[in-house]
Design an enzyme around this catalytic site. Sequence first.
Site, mmCIF file in Angstrom:
data_model
loop_
_atom_site.group_PDB
_atom_site.id
_atom_site.type_symbol
_atom_site.label_atom_id
_atom_site.label_comp_id
_atom_site.label_asym_id
_atom_site.label_seq_id
_atom_site.Cartn_x
_atom_site.Cartn_y
_atom_site.Cartn_z
ATOM 1 N N MET A 14 0.819 -1.212 0.000
ATOM 2 C CA MET A 14 0.000 0.000 0.000
ATOM 3 C C MET A 14 0.856 1.266 0.000
ATOM 4 S SD MET A 14 -3.044 1.201 2.609
ATOM 5 C CE MET A 14 -4.260 0.019 2.041
ATOM 6 N N VAL A 15 1.907 1.308 0.820
ATOM 7 C CA VAL A 15 2.766 2.496 0.854
ATOM 8 C C VAL A 15 3.550 2.607 -0.445
ATOM 9 C CG1 VAL A 15 4.657 3.663 2.061
ATOM 10 C CG2 VAL A 15 2.892 2.481 3.371
ATOM 11 N N ARG A 117 14.700 3.224 12.997
ATOM 12 C CA ARG A 117 14.357 4.555 13.519
ATOM 13 C C ARG A 117 15.147 4.948 14.772
ATOM 14 N NH1 ARG A 117 7.913 4.001 12.907
ATOM 15 N NH2 ARG A 117 7.782 4.259 10.639
ATOM 16 N N CYS A 157 3.744 7.052 11.589
ATOM 17 C CA CYS A 157 2.709 7.868 10.938
ATOM 18 C C CYS A 157 1.845 8.644 11.930
ATOM 19 C CB CYS A 157 1.835 6.999 10.042
ATOM 20 S SG CYS A 157 1.072 5.586 10.858
ATOM 21 N N GLN A 183 -6.501 5.656 14.908
ATOM 22 C CA GLN A 183 -5.758 5.435 13.681
ATOM 23 C C GLN A 183 -6.550 4.654 12.631
ATOM 24 O OE1 GLN A 183 -1.706 4.210 14.314
ATOM 25 N NE2 GLN A 183 -1.624 5.116 16.351
ATOM 26 N N GLY A 187 -3.417 2.382 7.982
ATOM 27 C CA GLY A 187 -2.169 2.297 8.730
ATOM 28 C C GLY A 187 -1.723 0.865 8.937
ATOM 29 N N GLU A 209 2.641 0.315 18.982
ATOM 30 C CA GLU A 209 2.342 1.700 18.625
ATOM 31 C C GLU A 209 2.532 2.671 19.784
ATOM 32 O OE1 GLU A 209 1.279 3.979 15.176
ATOM 33 O OE2 GLU A 209 1.809 1.882 15.478
ATOM 34 N N LYS A 212 6.218 3.403 20.322
ATOM 35 C CA LYS A 212 6.717 4.337 19.304
ATOM 36 C C LYS A 212 6.275 5.759 19.618
ATOM 37 C CE LYS A 212 6.438 0.798 15.678
ATOM 38 N NZ LYS A 212 5.655 0.344 14.505
ATOM 39 N N HIS A 250 -5.296 9.851 10.591
ATOM 40 C CA HIS A 250 -5.135 9.608 12.023
ATOM 41 C C HIS A 250 -5.523 10.870 12.807
ATOM 42 C CE1 HIS A 250 -3.449 5.871 11.026
ATOM 43 N NE2 HIS A 250 -2.170 6.077 11.277
#
Length: 361
Positions: A14-15, A117, A157, A183, A187, A209, A212, A250
Amino acid sequence: MKKYKVGIIGATGMVGQRFILLLADHPWFDVVCLAASPRSAGKAYAECVGERWVMTSPIPEKIADMVIMDASKVEEVASQVDFCFCAVDMKKDEIKALEESYAKAECPIISNNSANRLVDDIPMIIPEINDDHAEIIEAQKKRLGTKRGFIAVKSNCSLQSYVPAIHPLMQFGVDKVLACTYQAISGAGKTFERWPEMVDNLIPYIGGEEEKSEVEPLKIWGNIVDGKIVPTDDIKITSQCFRVPVSDGHTAAVFVSFKDADKKPSIDEIKKVWAEYAGAAQKLELPSAPKQFLHYFEEPDQPQIKSARTLENGMAISIGRLREDSQYDYKFVCMSHNTLRGAAGGGVLLAELLAAKGYFD
C-alpha cells in the site's frame, strides 16, 4: 535541481503504491526501478499487483509495464538509481539488514520502515521540525564505510498528527504530554474490503504503537552529541492508541502541561504561534511541502477527518478545539493523512529536503 533516478523497494504494498502515485509526475525524481520480493520479480507491475491495487487513481502508464526487480539483488538495483525509497513488509531484523546492505552499496535509502528509527546515527526527520539532524549522516557514513550511501527514516505515521502541533510550543517549556491516537485502517495496510471485521468496530490495541508514540518524539527533539543523536529528557509522553473504522487519516487527542506556570502561553499566543510557524520545508519551498504547515479551525466541530485529511494535498496538519484542561494546562485535537503526510508523502518530502541539501550528490 537536476532530476534524480529513484527506485521503490516494496513497490507492491500500500505504501509502495502511494509512492508510485506521488512520484509519477515529480519535478525532481524519476522512478526508473521497482523492486519487491522474489515471487514478484520478473513480472510487469500491473500484472503482479492486479486486484491488490488499492489506490483510487489508476496505475500510471509508465509504471504499469515496468518489470519488477528482486529487492534482494542489491547491487543490481543500486546500480540503476541515485537513491531508493523503502517500504517493505518483512521482519525487523531483515529490514535492518536489507537497508544497510543498500547503504553499503552506495545507494541512499529513504525508509518508511520502523526498523532503523532508533539507531543513534540514523536521522529520523520531519522536515519542518528537525532538518538539522541530517548532519548526522556524515557520522553514519563513517561507521558504514561509505562515500554516499546512508539511511534516513521518517517517523511513525501517528506522530505526524500531533508532534508538529507540540513542537512550536516547546519554546514555552512543554514538559508533559498525553496523546491518544485514533488510527485509520490503512495504517495497517488494509481496506474495508480486506478487513470487514473493522466495520462498526474499534480495537483498543495496535502492537508496538504506544511505545513508538512515547519514544520516537524524544529522538526527533534530541541533539547531536559526538556523532550520535541523544534523545531529549526535557519532556515525558504517555499514550494510548486505537484502531478505528476510518479508511485514511489519524486523529489525536492531545493534553499538554508546561514546566513554569509563569511562562505558560495564552490560548491566543498558542494560536498565533501555530499560524506563523514554518520549517525548512516551507523556507526551501520543497515541491511536496504544504504552504501552511499547521491549520487551526475555530469551529467547535472541526477539524473532521473526511475534509481535513486532504488539506494541502494531504501534507498539512489540522488542529482544533484548543481549550484549558482541569488536569493538564491545555487540550486540543490534531489530524493528518497517515499514508500521505504520515507515510509515503512524508518520505518524499524528506527526500526533497535531502536533495536540496545535496546529500544525493
